[in-house]
Design a protein around this motif. Structure first.
Motif, short mmCIF file in Angstrom:
data_model
loop_
_atom_site.label_atom_id
_atom_site.label_comp_id
_atom_site.label_asym_id
_atom_site.label_seq_id
_atom_site.Cartn_x
_atom_site.Cartn_y
_atom_site.Cartn_z
N THR A 35 -5.83 11.12 -3.45
CA THR A 35 -5.24 12.36 -2.99
C THR A 35 -6.02 13.48 -3.65
OG1 THR A 35 -3.00 13.20 -2.52
CG2 THR A 35 -3.52 12.72 -4.79
N VAL A 39 -4.16 5.11 -3.53
CA VAL A 39 -4.67 5.86 -2.39
C VAL A 39 -5.03 7.25 -2.90
CG1 VAL A 39 -4.14 6.81 -0.12
CG2 VAL A 39 -3.19 4.60 -0.79
N ILE A 97 -5.75 14.23 0.49
CA ILE A 97 -6.33 13.57 1.65
C ILE A 97 -7.39 14.50 2.25
CG2 ILE A 97 -5.86 12.55 3.89
CD1 ILE A 97 -2.98 12.12 2.98
N GLN A 128 -7.63 1.38 8.63
CA GLN A 128 -6.72 1.06 7.54
C GLN A 128 -6.13 -0.33 7.68
OE1 GLN A 128 -4.06 4.42 7.66
NE2 GLN A 128 -5.76 5.80 7.29
N VAL A 181 0.82 -1.21 0.00
CA VAL A 181 0.00 0.00 0.00
C VAL A 181 0.85 1.26 0.00
CG1 VAL A 181 -1.92 1.15 1.11
CG2 VAL A 181 -1.64 -1.29 1.37
N TYR A 197 -8.59 -1.88 0.43
CA TYR A 197 -8.10 -0.50 0.32
C TYR A 197 -8.15 -0.01 -1.12
CZ TYR A 197 -3.90 -3.20 -0.73
OH TYR A 197 -3.01 -4.11 -1.24
N GLU A 198 -8.20 1.31 -1.25
CA GLU A 198 -8.33 1.89 -2.58
C GLU A 198 -6.97 1.91 -3.28
OE1 GLU A 198 -8.34 6.32 -0.48
OE2 GLU A 198 -9.74 5.88 -2.08
N ARG A 199 -7.00 1.69 -4.57
CA ARG A 199 -5.78 1.72 -5.38
C ARG A 199 -6.02 2.65 -6.56
NH1 ARG A 199 -6.97 -3.44 -4.18
NH2 ARG A 199 -5.43 -4.83 -3.27
#
Ligand code: HEC
Ligand code: HEC
Ligand code: HEC
Ligand code: HEC
Ligand code: HEC
Length: 468
Positions: free
Chosen positions: A205, A203, A207, A190, A150, A199-201
């Motif tokens: 942005t 992450v 944030i 998390q 991650v 989880y998101e792929r």
């Protein structure tokens, strides 16, 4: 067995009999001892740095202590349930002699002393473990390699950044108890996301709930202090391999209102900039409100009315609206190649290498393993024997592209500048104007920097300064 011990020991141990005479408490005792034994065996290998995997920190500081304290809780629960079931006339109670709950009863005193001593020991252990767990969760080790898939893009970019000695949490959490608690809660979410692979792929942005940067960055950087002009030399390479340099004198400026310069104008004393953006990435900014000591001016992009402004998301500008990638900056393929060519990792003298490398870098690869095979092969095919350059091109790719996280060139934009992404020109486009049209957010090339040289082979300014 207790019968075979000398009487004095039998008395001392009688509280333990109480602890282990029911199944639930016995499970608790087993958990506590197992966790302790494992912990003692794992610790030396971790401390000496020989532990093979980053996950051992999770086991050592989170999992085992969790089991330990769960066990401790289970023991009294078991005792309570067991004795409630037996009722007041329990033969066992009589046997141990705890039927009379009074200080005069020696057995009861003994039990209390035992519990007090054990509790004291556990508090010491708990304090120590909690401290270590917190310290560990704040470490770069935890943020980077432990969570390796991650956080790999950020961790890789971070390692050779100006902040490579600044812990991730210094920016991502900062000082203070309430942010600490908040971060642990979102951290827990998390950990689950990683454990269950949800989880998101990549992450996403920016944030959304990042702590206001002025509370974190200003712990180390005081905008009043970081001022003045700064010389910036940027290396470039042409397709034919000629090296050029751009030289800028950045007018950074301190936080002093009277002063000119970049910092003074946006984060200086008495200045507050708010803006309205219509997209999640904060790239489209139709409205800007600029106040100096309370005197407010509003700038609207073309065709934007007050009514449109109400539909925008508002945000107060701080450090990360410009420095949105202060630590883990991702490069464009052009800049990545400029860097490895300037450092000599890729031999600029190989005729045409930049063009071939650029094409190879921009190709999509389904996995890192695939790229690690294909990229060097492609370079070696075009330039037989250029093994070092082949590795150099690959390293530029590995620094910026992470198929596992769906991070590729341009996934993470950089707002500091205007050449690669809109950046400063999101507002400084000469099109954001006050309602009366008298004032605009300007694009004067010398307001932010003096352009001392633009992609020149031998910039005169550097010769004058004696740098070349
Ligand atoms: C100097 C401050 C700083 C340090 C040190 C830092 N970060 Fe960040 N990080 C930021 C900022 C600022 C953002 C983006 C803010 C935004 O655009 O909303 C960010 C964004 C991120 C994101 C969101 C995805 C992305 O790439 O934008 C991740 C994940 C992340 N950081 C992980 C880390 C990890 C892991 C470390 C340590 C190895 C680290 N950061 C160190 C300041 C920092
Ligand atoms: C724990 C201290 C610390 C925190 C917090 C911190 N920085 Fe830094 N920052 C540093 C250090 C140390 C350097 C390197 C200084 C050097 O190399 O001279 C640095 C360098 C920089 C630089 C100069 C980079 C360059 O190209 O030379 C910028 C810009 C910067 N930080 C921005 C930020 C921003 C924005 C934040 C908040 C998101 C932040 N910093 C948070 C310690 C910190
Ligand atoms: C309007 C955009 C903008 C904002 C807002 C901003 N900066 Fe900067 N900052 C810049 C630019 C541009 C530079 C010069 C970058 C370069 O030379 O590559 C810079 C340079 C720096 C440097 C390096 C200074 C040096 O002398 O090397 C630090 C440290 C820094 N900023 C910290 C901060 C902090 C902390 C904040 C928030 C309080 C902040 N900046 C807010 C645009 C901004
Ligand atoms: C959210 C909008 C916004 C962004 C993004 C932004 N600025 Fe600004 N900037 C402003 C506003 C508004 C002013 C004040 C204009 C005025 O006083 O008329 C300003 C003023 C300035 C000034 C003073 C100009 C002058 O003529 O005196 C400088 C220098 C500057 N900005 C640099 C930067 C740099 C460098 C960046 C990118 C790293 C940047 N700005 C990004 C809104 C922005
Ligand atoms: C609002 C501020 C601002 C204005 C106006 C501005 N620039 Fe820049 N410029 C920057 C910043 C910030 C950078 C990035 C410096 C860095 O790399 O850290 C930059 C970088 C550059 C570079 C270096 C690119 C590279 O990587 O070699 C050139 C060339 C440049 N600007 C030209 C111009 C020209 C021409 C104009 C006038 C049309 C202009 N700039 C107006 C803020 C500004």
């Amino acid at each position: 067995m207790a019968n075979q011990l000398p009487p004095v020991w039998r008395d001392r141990l009688s509280p333990l009999v109480l602890l282990s005479n029911n199944l639930i408490s016995r499970i608790g005792v087993v958990l506590v001892t197992t966790a302790t034994v494992f912990w003692l065996f794992l610790l030396p290998s971790y401390l000496s740095g020989h532990a093979g995997t980053a996950y051992i920190g999770i086991v050592l500081y989170l999992l085992l202590p969790g089991i330990f304290f769960a066990g401790l809780l289970i023991i009294p629960t078991g005792i309570y349930l067991f004795h409630r079931r037996l009722g007041p006339g329990s033969p066992l109670r009589a046997a141990i002699g705890i039927s009379v709950l009074s200080w005069a009863n020696q057995e009861f005193r003994r039990l209390l002393t035992f519990v007090a001593a054990a509790t004291f020991a556990n508090i010491v252990i708990a304090a120590n473990l909690t401290y270590r767990a917190v310290d560990y969760m704040d470490s770069v080790q935890f943020c980077g390699p432990t969570c390796h898939v991650v956080m790999k893009p950020e961790f890789t970019a971070y390692q050779n950044s100006p902040h490579s000695k600044v812990e991730c949490t210094k920016c991502h959490i900062g000082p203070g108890a309430s942010w600490f608690v908040q971060s642990k809660l979102s951290g827990l979410r998390q950990v689950f996301a990683v454990a269950f692979n949800t989880y998101e792929r990549p992450v996403a942005t920016p944030i959304a709930n990042l702590r206001p940067a002025r509370e974190t960055c200003e712990g180390c950087h005081w905008p009043d202090r970081y001022g003045g002009d700064r010389l910036k030399i940027i290396p470039h390479f042409g397709d034919d391999g000629t090296a050029t340099k751009s030289v800028l004198l950045m007018h950074i400026g301190g936080g002093n209102v009277a002063g000119a310069g970049i910092h003074s104008k946006h984060v200086g004393a008495g200045i507050r900039v708010r803006y309205g953006h219509s997209d999640r990435a904060r790239q489209n900014i139709p409205y800007v409100e600029y106040s100096l000591n309370g005197a407010k001016r509003e700038f609207f992009a073309a065709n934007t009315t007050q009514a449109d402004v109400a539909k925008l998301q508002m945000r107060e500008m701080d450090c990360v609206d410009c420095h949105n990638r202060p630590s883990h900056t991702m490069e464009t393929p052009e800049r990545a190649l400029d860097r490895v060519m300037a450092s000599g990792e890729v031999d600029a003298k190989l005729a045409g290498v930049r063009k071939v490398a650029m094409e190879v870098l921009k190709r999509p690869y389904p996995s890192s393993a695939e790229a690690e095979k294909e990229i060097p092969t492609a370079i070696l095919r075009a330039f037989p024997g250029a093994a070092k350059s082949a590795q150099g091109v690959l390293s530029a790719w590995q620094r910026n592209v992470f198929p596992d996280m769906k991070v590729t060139w341009g996934t993470y934009i950089n707002n500091l500048g205007h050449n690669d992404f809109p950046g400063c020109f999101r507002c400084h486009d000469e099109k954001h104007a006050t309602a009366d049209g008298k004032s605009k957010i300007g694009q004067d090339c010398n307001a932010c920097h003096s352009l001392l040289a633009m992609e020149e082979a031998k910039p005169k300014i550097l010769q004058d300064l004696g740098v070349e």
